[in-house]
Scaffold this motif. Structure first.
Motif, PDB file in Angstrom:
ATOM      1  N   ARG A   1      11.039  15.162  -6.136  1.00  0.00           N
ATOM      2  CA  ARG A   1      11.916  16.334  -6.067  1.00  0.00           C
ATOM      3  C   ARG A   1      12.645  16.387  -4.728  1.00  0.00           C
ATOM      4  NH1 ARG A   1       8.393  19.419  -9.674  1.00  0.00           N
ATOM      5  NH2 ARG A   1       8.795  18.215 -11.544  1.00  0.00           N
TER       6      ARG A   1
ATOM      7  N   THR B   1      -2.450  11.450   2.071  1.00  0.00           N
ATOM      8  CA  THR B   1      -1.872  12.743   1.740  1.00  0.00           C
ATOM      9  C   THR B   1      -0.545  12.607   1.009  1.00  0.00           C
ATOM     10  OG1 THR B   1      -0.866  12.814   3.914  1.00  0.00           O
ATOM     11  CG2 THR B   1      -2.978  13.925   3.665  1.00  0.00           C
TER      12      THR B   1
ATOM     13  N   MET C   1       1.910  12.086  -2.345  1.00  0.00           N
ATOM     14  CA  MET C   1       1.888  12.551  -3.734  1.00  0.00           C
ATOM     15  C   MET C   1       1.262  11.504  -4.651  1.00  0.00           C
ATOM     16  SD  MET C   1       3.085  15.540  -4.490  1.00  0.00           S
ATOM     17  CE  MET C   1       3.891  15.721  -6.071  1.00  0.00           C
TER      18      MET C   1
ATOM     19  N   ALA D   1      -2.441  11.556  -4.418  1.00  0.00           N
ATOM     20  CA  ALA D   1      -2.961  12.750  -5.083  1.00  0.00           C
ATOM     21  C   ALA D   1      -2.997  12.515  -6.589  1.00  0.00           C
ATOM     22  CB  ALA D   1      -2.096  13.958  -4.751  1.00  0.00           C
TER      23      ALA D   1
ATOM     24  N   SER E   1      -7.174  15.260   0.790  1.00  0.00           N
ATOM     25  CA  SER E   1      -5.751  14.992   0.590  1.00  0.00           C
ATOM     26  C   SER E   1      -4.998  16.300   0.388  1.00  0.00           C
ATOM     27  CB  SER E   1      -5.586  14.080  -0.628  1.00  0.00           C
ATOM     28  OG  SER E   1      -4.266  14.053  -1.053  1.00  0.00           O
ATOM     29  N   LEU E   2      -5.601  17.167  -0.376  1.00  0.00           N
ATOM     30  CA  LEU E   2      -4.979  18.460  -0.674  1.00  0.00           C
ATOM     31  C   LEU E   2      -4.769  19.266   0.610  1.00  0.00           C
ATOM     32  CD1 LEU E   2      -4.121  20.606  -2.641  1.00  0.00           C
ATOM     33  CD2 LEU E   2      -6.490  21.064  -3.145  1.00  0.00           C
TER      34      LEU E   2
ATOM     35  N   CYS F   1      -2.244  17.939   2.724  1.00  0.00           N
ATOM     36  CA  CYS F   1      -0.959  18.097   2.073  1.00  0.00           C
ATOM     37  C   CYS F   1      -0.430  19.508   2.289  1.00  0.00           C
ATOM     38  CB  CYS F   1      -1.187  17.824   0.596  1.00  0.00           C
ATOM     39  SG  CYS F   1       0.230  17.908  -0.423  1.00  0.00           S
TER      40      CYS F   1
ATOM     41  N   ARG G   1       2.948  21.193   4.620  1.00  0.00           N
ATOM     42  CA  ARG G   1       3.935  21.806   3.728  1.00  0.00           C
ATOM     43  C   ARG G   1       4.086  23.283   4.022  1.00  0.00           C
ATOM     44  NH1 ARG G   1       2.346  20.503  -1.952  1.00  0.00           N
ATOM     45  NH2 ARG G   1       3.225  22.539  -2.355  1.00  0.00           N
TER      46      ARG G   1
ATOM     47  N   ASN H   1       3.247  27.737  -4.979  1.00  0.00           N
ATOM     48  CA  ASN H   1       2.627  26.410  -5.034  1.00  0.00           C
ATOM     49  C   ASN H   1       1.536  26.283  -3.980  1.00  0.00           C
ATOM     50  OD1 ASN H   1       2.453  23.519  -4.022  1.00  0.00           O
ATOM     51  ND2 ASN H   1       3.496  23.249  -5.992  1.00  0.00           N
TER      52      ASN H   1
ATOM     53  N   PHE I   1      -1.413  28.349  -4.904  1.00  0.00           N
ATOM     54  CA  PHE I   1      -2.169  27.661  -5.961  1.00  0.00           C
ATOM     55  C   PHE I   1      -3.113  26.625  -5.357  1.00  0.00           C
ATOM     56  CE2 PHE I   1      -2.347  23.781  -8.590  1.00  0.00           C
ATOM     57  CZ  PHE I   1      -3.103  24.262  -9.652  1.00  0.00           C
ATOM     58  N   HIS I   2      -2.574  25.763  -4.509  1.00  0.00           N
ATOM     59  CA  HIS I   2      -3.402  24.691  -3.960  1.00  0.00           C
ATOM     60  C   HIS I   2      -4.487  25.228  -3.018  1.00  0.00           C
ATOM     61  CE1 HIS I   2      -0.093  22.120  -5.483  1.00  0.00           C
ATOM     62  NE2 HIS I   2      -1.073  21.254  -5.663  1.00  0.00           N
TER      63      HIS I   2
ATOM     64  N   SER J   1       4.949  29.332  -9.163  1.00  0.00           N
ATOM     65  CA  SER J   1       5.473  28.031  -8.798  1.00  0.00           C
ATOM     66  C   SER J   1       6.158  27.344  -9.979  1.00  0.00           C
ATOM     67  CB  SER J   1       4.332  27.176  -8.273  1.00  0.00           C
ATOM     68  OG  SER J   1       4.686  25.844  -8.246  1.00  0.00           O
TER      69      SER J   1
ATOM     70  N   ARG K   1      15.506  22.973  -6.556  1.00  0.00           N
ATOM     71  CA  ARG K   1      14.371  22.128  -6.213  1.00  0.00           C
ATOM     72  C   ARG K   1      13.458  22.107  -7.419  1.00  0.00           C
ATOM     73  NH1 ARG K   1       9.392  21.443  -4.616  1.00  0.00           N
ATOM     74  NH2 ARG K   1       8.992  20.132  -2.808  1.00  0.00           N
TER      75      ARG K   1
ATOM     76  N   PHE L   1       0.180  24.455 -19.879  1.00  0.00           N
ATOM     77  CA  PHE L   1      -0.796  24.308 -18.794  1.00  0.00           C
ATOM     78  C   PHE L   1      -1.297  25.671 -18.321  1.00  0.00           C
ATOM     79  CE2 PHE L   1      -1.966  23.614 -14.302  1.00  0.00           C
ATOM     80  CZ  PHE L   1      -2.916  22.627 -14.482  1.00  0.00           C
TER      81      PHE L   1
ATOM     82  N   HIS M   1       2.096  16.685 -11.662  1.00  0.00           N
ATOM     83  CA  HIS M   1       2.295  15.953 -10.408  1.00  0.00           C
ATOM     84  C   HIS M   1       3.220  14.774 -10.610  1.00  0.00           C
ATOM     85  CE1 HIS M   1      -0.668  16.891  -7.031  1.00  0.00           C
ATOM     86  NE2 HIS M   1      -0.325  18.000  -7.646  1.00  0.00           N
TER      87      HIS M   1
END
Ligand code: HEM
Lengths: 586, 367
Positions: free
Chosen positions: A20, A54, A56, A59, A124-125, A128, A132, A211, A214-215, A505, A554, B278, B322
């Protein structure tokens, strides 16, 4: 002119491999190079490794690996669920079993490999999210991104030439700003000295916030799942009618503490089973039992509970879907059954065993397995294995089955044995299993004496004067699960914030819009003037204000076209736009 | 009819209504089958359809050139004339639109098939609702009811999408799946109407199972779209370059695929729906499942086979989301992930229900 802003020189690792970001940068003409492999050296390698971890792509790989790694847990029995099934499996597969066990296939979800995958994934999350979040914060507090040079290359684009009497460039810029603001964009106007310029606008910052929430929430869920597992405890207790239970370690039949469990955590509440009631489907269809006749419909245990020794006893009802909260722990009703009251006398006429025997129901009509061990019997220890049938029915071949779950015609059907029950070896035994290998059979259907068949109130003598067994009556029992899970509230809270973040998100649109205002060279700055009428009409066209606009999203944005149309409609409402045909001169 | 006393909360089964439910189930299965046959014939005769659509389109084109005021990116472009970013839609030419808008509306066979689907869905809905009313409970208490309800939701979601978008090209797949589900339920898991056991008597069954059914229905649609996407993308490649081998050549000539949107458009539509699916899956099987398990069994997650697969499916679709944002993973690769996700769902409802023992043994299957 416009200062380049927001131009993070190096892609943060969180955006490596993000398609993206690529698409957005390409459309804006701001494509950046990836982080290149740094010069060697320990630090450099570490940095490089971190960037890889880290990204994408990593992941994604870890996610897919996690899915694959979870599958064996559904194929092989798991100790967390049924340690006995695992032992049986290993016994039945002496070749494969130990190998599988070595590789922790019976403890998949606490295995080294499964843990490694999810821990890496969460590292990794975190690696990440942090960059961000930082980058996004930076974007929120700084103005919208600079205007790309060629708006035509954006996925949605439009241009309008102002008709006679249209706005000056200054006016057009101000109007565009107003329109975009009304559409909830955050805007910045970039004016040139000659009155032309551009507007940069962006909206939907919440998408990225969602987003990140969420993570982050996923991390929250994991942390509280781990904490919960450490501080929790779970135990099982079978309660027979009129029997009581005090919440203390010694009182449990089985107890599974978390690793940081402290015995002090057990609140000393108590429970007593007063009575138990089962309801079964008894509806008749046209005089005939309905197809589900005899199916269980409701179980209610009437209890007397005390929240602590100081509290007054109170009455409570326990049902299957309605746990009882006592001292922070929840009490559940996962099972129930019949406990026939049996008295065993040995060869010397002494009572070797007397009391209710817990049986294990195997089916919907409560065909129940039972085992009686009488190690105190003499001269030989006695053991019994067989079935309890609530409503026994003779099939005609000397074989009886239960045909109803309620106590219509309760019978015991047992085999008996004598010999060393092995209870004195100190090896813990399953109370529901009698190992008959080293025992000598007394009663069975094949033996001379036949099997033991007892109706309520009956007594049967064992062969060879070994003793007797009496079936006195039937009591009910319930199986209780007592679970203390201090983390559940927070797990739920984070699950819900994760969902909220996810929805934000996935369904909120992050859009950038730019409007540029130019005058066609030659008659600069005279956009508002009435063009001179006459043969030179063509030349005057170039003296007008030209507005271009472009839109960029985006991620997926299926409604970008609609946004384009909406913007254009609003522009056309305030500006006299030249009809398109007149422009199609060539 | 004799009514024996039941437990306080349960009222007796309404036998008459239950019989109507079964009758309407049969009727709807029959009409679905007719609709499926018509969709198949329509697909087989797509070249005739295409000729008609092309004639209609060229008439429309003439009309449109006369019309004025085009909006947005289609609008005029003063200055350097450059078109807005084009997606690779060439393969499907202009028979279908990337927004899945209706272009050629005159496809009589497909239209009759859609009408029949609507009638069948109405009968189907009556069958499901009357079964629930007859037993005074939410009608998703066993494998049979679950499959039948899922089939209904698939049909209803499909019809709902049809009111806004031209997804008639999916008819043969979607109604084919609906027929399969209904037949599998009736033949594979016939279950007489009845009350459910105590563990299932919870308001959570309505929320938990309904969300699972919704998610499953959405994933069924996207599965069909992603499969078509793979086919279409191969066809686009075959058309763009020289076809490799007979399959490619046949694909390039396949008339039906001209009625299917471009691979790009299928991918974005499937993504859009998968995102919805989802969220349903997260809220349904995952979160409300955990809440209910905590209420009923005293633990929110116990890695029971059903729970394992619920988790696997969730992770696979998270991977899919993802992949759609990962360089090199958009397009066919992400389509494969979506397809794998659906295969996991099928495994979850067949293999796991039937062969893997666990607490979720509520399938109502004969022992
Ligand atoms: C526990 C593992 C993870 C799960 C279950 C997960 C799940 C998801 C889901 C469902 C989405 C799509 C919804 C949304 O946009 O919010 C998503 C998006 C995203 N995830 Fe993750 N994720 C995980 C780990 C990671 C890691 C380690 C990274 C860092 C590389 C990452 C980076 C991203 C990014 C950048 C997006 C946005 C994609 C876009 O631009 O639309 N995720 N994730």
């Amino acid at each position: 002119m416009n200062k380049p802003r927001n131009n993070t020189p190096v892609q943060p690792s969180a955006h490596r491999d993000n398609a993206r970001e690529d698409a957005m940068d390409a459309a804006q003409g701001t494509a950046k190079k990836d982080v290149t492999v740094p010069t060697l050296g320990a630090r450099g390698m570490l940095r490089w490794g971190w960037t890889q971890l880290t990204s994408m792509r990593t992941a994604l790989m870890l996610l897919l690996l996690l899915a694959v790694a979870a599958v064996p847990g559904s194929i092989f029995p798991q100790r967390v669920q049924d340690a006995f099934a695992v032992a049986t499996y290993i016994e039945d597969n002496p070749q494969l079993g130990p190998i599988l066990d070595f590789f922790q296939f019976f403890d998949v979800y606490s295995s080294v490999w499964f843990s490694a995958i999810y821990l890496l994934l969460f590292i990794s999350l975190i690696g990440c999210i942090i960059p961000r979040a930082r980058k996004h914060y930076h974007q929120i507090v700084s103005p919208p991104p600079r205007t790309p040079r060629r708006l035509q290359r954006l996925p949605e684009y439009g241009a309008m030439e102002m008709a006679a009497g249209g706005p000056t460039p200054e006016q057009a810029l101000a109007d565009a700003e107003k329109v975009l603001k009304r559409r909830r964009y955050r805007v910045e106007v970039r004016r040139n000295d000659d009155g032309t310029g551009s507007v940069g606008a962006e909206k939907g910052y919440l998408r990225e916030v969602g987003n990140i929430i969420f993570h982050v929430s996923l991390v929250g869920v994991l942390v509280f799942v781990a904490l919960d597992a450490m501080f929790s405890y779970r135990g099982q207790k079978v309660l027979i009618e009129d029997e009581g239970f005090v919440n203390a370690l010694v009182a449990y039949d089985n107890f599974y503490p978390g690793s940081w469990f402290d015995e002090e955590d057990l609140e000393p509440f108590s429970i007593r089973l007063d009575s138990f009631e089962r309801t079964f489907d008894r509806q008749l269809f046209g005089g005939e039992p309905n197809p589900n006749y005899g199916q269980a419909l409701d179980f209610v245990a009437s209890l007397t509970v005390q929240d602590s020794p100081e509290d007054e006893p109170r009455q409570a009802e326990l049902r299957v879907n309605e746990p009882l909260n006592l001292g922070g722990a929840n009490v559940y009703l996962p099972g129930n059954g019949y406990a026939p009251v049996v008295t065993v006398r040995d060869g010397e006429g002494e009572v070797a065993f007397s009391g209710p025997v817990i049986t294990r129901p195997d089916d919907g009509v409560y065909t129940s397995m039972m085992v009686i061990k009488a190690p105190d019997a003499s001269p030989e220890q006695l053991g019994f294995v067989g079935l309890f049938l609530p409503t026994a029915h003779d099939t005609g071949e000397g074989l009886a089955v239960s045909i109803d779950p309620e106590l219509g015609n309760p019978e015991l059907h047992l085999n008996s044995y004598y010999g060393d029950l092995g209870l004195d070896d100190g090896i813990p035994q399953n109370v529901y299993v009698l190992d008959t290998e080293d025992l000598t059979e007394l009663n069975s259907r094949e033996s001379e004496a036949g099997g033991i068949v007892l109706a309520e109130g009956e007594t049967q003598e064992l062969p060879d004067g070994m003793g007797s067994i009496e079936f006195e009556g039937v009591q009910d029992y319930i199986a209780l699960d007592i679970a203390y899970n201090p983390g559940t509230t927070w797990i739920l809270v984070f699950s819900l914030t994760a969902t909220a973040g996810l929805i934000t998100s996935l369904f909120l649109r992050r859009r950038r819009a730019w409007v540029t205002v130019e005058t066609i060279p030659g008659v600069a700055g005279t956009g508002s003037e009435e063009p001179a009428p006459g043969p030179d009409a063509k030349g005057s066209e170039h003296g007008r204000t030209l507005v271009r606009y472009g839109l960029l999203a985006r991620g997926e944005d299926f409604r970008l076209r609609d946004e384009n149309i909406a913007l254009r409609t609003q522009f056309e409402k305030i500006w006299p736009v030249r009809p398109p045909e007149e422009n199609n001169e060539s | 009819m004799t009514v024996a006393p039941l437990s306080a909360q349960l009222s007796p089964i309404n036998v008459e209504l239950a019989e109507y439910s079964e009758l309407f189930m049969m009727i709807s299965a029959f009409i679905y089958t007719l609709a499926f046959i018509l969709f198949t014939v329509d697909t087989a005769r797509s070249s005739a359809t295409i000729r008609r659509v092309e004639a209609e389109l060229s008439a429309e084109q003439r009309e449109r050139t006369r019309a004025t005021a085009l909006v947005g990116a289609d609008g005029p472009d003063t200055g350097d004339n450059s078109a807005p970013a084009e997606h690779p839609t060439a393969a499907s030419s202009d028979l279908v639109d990337d927004d899945l808008a209706y272009i050629g509306t005159r496809r009589p066979l497909a239209n009759v098939a859609v009408a029949l689907t609507a009638v069948a869905a109405a009968a189907h809905a009556f069958a499901v609702i009357s079964r629930g009313v007859a037993a005074s409970r939410w009608p998703t208490g066993n494998m049979f009811e679950f499959l039948v309800a899922a089939a209904l939701v698939v049909a209803v979601v499909y019809l709902a999408v049809l009111t806004r978008r031209d997804v008639r090209f999916l008819g043969i797949f979607v109604i084919g799946l609906v027929v399969t589900m209904v037949v599998a339920a009736t033949i594979g898991f016939p279950t007489p109407i009845g009350h459910v056991q105590p563990a299932l008597q919870s308001p959570w069954i309505a929320i938990h199972v309904t969300l699972a059914v919704l998610a499953m229905a959405v994933f069924t649609l996207t599965f069909a779209m992603n499969v078509l996407q793979l086919v279409q993308s191969r066809r686009e490649k075959a058309l763009a370059g020289e076809p490799k081998g007979g399959t490619d050549r046949r694909l390039a000539k396949a008339q039906f695929m001209r009625l299917v949107p471009s691979a790009f458009s299928l991918e974005s539509w499937a993504y859009r729906l998968n995102a919805v699916g989802f969220v349903f899956w997260t809220l349904g099987p995952m979160i409300t499942g955990a809440i209910w398990a905590n209420e009923s069994w005293g633990r929110y997650w116990g890695w029971d086979p059903k729970e394992v697969w619920t988790f696997v499916i969730w992770v696979v679709y998270a991977g899919y989301l993802h992949a759609r944002a990962t360089r090199g993973w958009t397009g066919n690769r992400s389509a494969w992930l979506s397809i794998i996700g659906f295969v996991c769902i099928i495994i979850n409802y067949t293999v796991v229900n039937i062969w893997f023992p666990g607490l979720h043994s509520y399938a109502g299957l004969p022992e």
